[in-house]
Design an enzyme around this catalytic site. Structure first.
Site, PDB file in Angstrom:
ATOM      1  CB  SER A 120      -0.907   0.027   1.240  1.00  0.00           C
ATOM      2  OG  SER A 120      -1.727  -1.111   1.311  1.00  0.00           O
ATOM      3  CG  HIS A 141      -2.229  -0.962  -3.939  1.00  0.00           C
ATOM      4  ND1 HIS A 141      -2.800   0.247  -3.636  1.00  0.00           N
ATOM      5  CD2 HIS A 141      -2.406  -1.759  -2.855  1.00  0.00           C
ATOM      6  CE1 HIS A 141      -3.306   0.190  -2.410  1.00  0.00           C
ATOM      7  NE2 HIS A 141      -3.075  -1.016  -1.918  1.00  0.00           N
ATOM      8  CD  GLU A 153      -3.193   3.240  -6.084  1.00  0.00           C
ATOM      9  OE1 GLU A 153      -3.519   4.426  -5.935  1.00  0.00           O
ATOM     10  OE2 GLU A 153      -2.581   2.592  -5.201  1.00  0.00           O
ATOM     11  CG  ASN A 192      -3.771   3.682   0.587  1.00  0.00           C
ATOM     12  OD1 ASN A 192      -4.851   3.693   1.165  1.00  0.00           O
ATOM     13  ND2 ASN A 192      -3.234   2.575   0.100  1.00  0.00           N
TER      14      ASN A 192
END
Length: 285
Positions: A120, A141, A153, A192
């Site tokens: 992450s 991701h 991602e 994130n």
């Protein structure tokens, strides 16, 4: 080589690893998953059986048994020797992931195999540098729950070959039917880096007594049309994972918005990790 031909391996059969495994198997791929011990293998198999049974009952798949037949769960990364794409989904710890990539570099025999991380927040270049094939390493991701959410991602490092990124894109979009966005190799990537400060702000509100967790979440759901509130989402992600991402963001940028609130750190120390432990900001027992 295209995404459709990849022989997939997954390291870790926890929440994210099981979701990635299920998604690949539901796309018709044969998947080898590795765990650290017999107990983790059994827990991973149970997690997959439960999820696939629900998917079958809801009409999302025709047969849970058929999907499970495409999944092999074993101990030890040596089982990944013949894989052409390996996706790492172990705990969000840089030392653990770096050691794993060093080991995968030794084990996976295909010199063109992609070694991908579902991290992450950890810089991909640090994982790539642990191998002798940094051109084959990138971040892929996924988002939880993996079988439901469509976004992935793609994060190449400075050393990732363009062909590696395009193979990963083909795998994600053509084989899995998901949507890929491109991200720079910086902590938090896109989602994130935006999401974690929002979650931390909600946690600080609870910590400061501004409002209860329930009222904060109801405010965002009913006032901003969010599908769930930030504290329920934190519980779903896992409070230990939220802390790990926040720490990684703060280490890289040193900005106050990324600093872990003391309340979050204490809850993680207490084992109150959210849904996976049965209790976080809300009680799931």
């Amino acid at each position: 080589m295209t995404g459709a031909t990849e022989k997939v391996g997954v390291v870790g059969c926890g929440l994210m690893g099981a979701g990635i495994t299920e998604t690949c198997a539901r796309a018709g791929l044969e998947v080898t998953v590795v765990e650290t011990n017999a107990g983790a293998v059994a827990a991973g198999r149970q997690r997959l059986e439960t999820s696939l049974a629900k998917a079958e009952s809801r009409g999302k798949i025709a047969s849970a048994a058929d999907v499970l037949d495409r999944i092999t769960i074993v101990e030890g990364v040596d089982a990944l020797a013949d894989r052409t794409l390996v996706i790492e989904a172990v705990m969000e710890d840089e030392a653990v992931k770096t050691a794993l990539f060093r080991r995968l570099d030794e084990v996976v025999t295909d010199t063109e195999a992609i070694l991908a991380s579902n991290t992450s927040s950890i810089p991909i270049i640090k994982l790539a540098a642990a191998t002798e094939r940094p051109q084959n390493v990138l971040g892929v991701h996924f988002f939880n729950p993996v079988p439901v959410l469509s976004l992935v991602e793609l994060i190449p490092s400075y050393l990732t070959a363009g062909e590696t990124t395009e193979r990963a894109r083909s795998f994600v979009q053509e084989t899995l039917g998901k949507y890929a966005i491109d991200c720079k190799d910086r902590a938090g990537f896109v989602v994130n880096a935006l999401l974690i400060p929002f979650l931390l702000s909600a946690i600080r509100m609870v910590e400061q007594g501004v409002a209860t967790a329930k009222d904060i979440d109801e405010g965002l759901v009913r006032g901003c049309a969010h599908p769930q509130g930030p504290l329920a989402l934190s519980d779903l992600i896992g409070l230990d994972t939220v802390q790990a991402i926040a720490d990684s963001l703060y280490d890289e940028f040193k900005e106050p918005q990324y600093a872990c609130p003391p309340m979050l750190a204490r809850m993680v120390d207490a084992g109150l990790l959210g849904r996976k432990s049965g209790r976080g900001f809300f009680d799931y027992t």
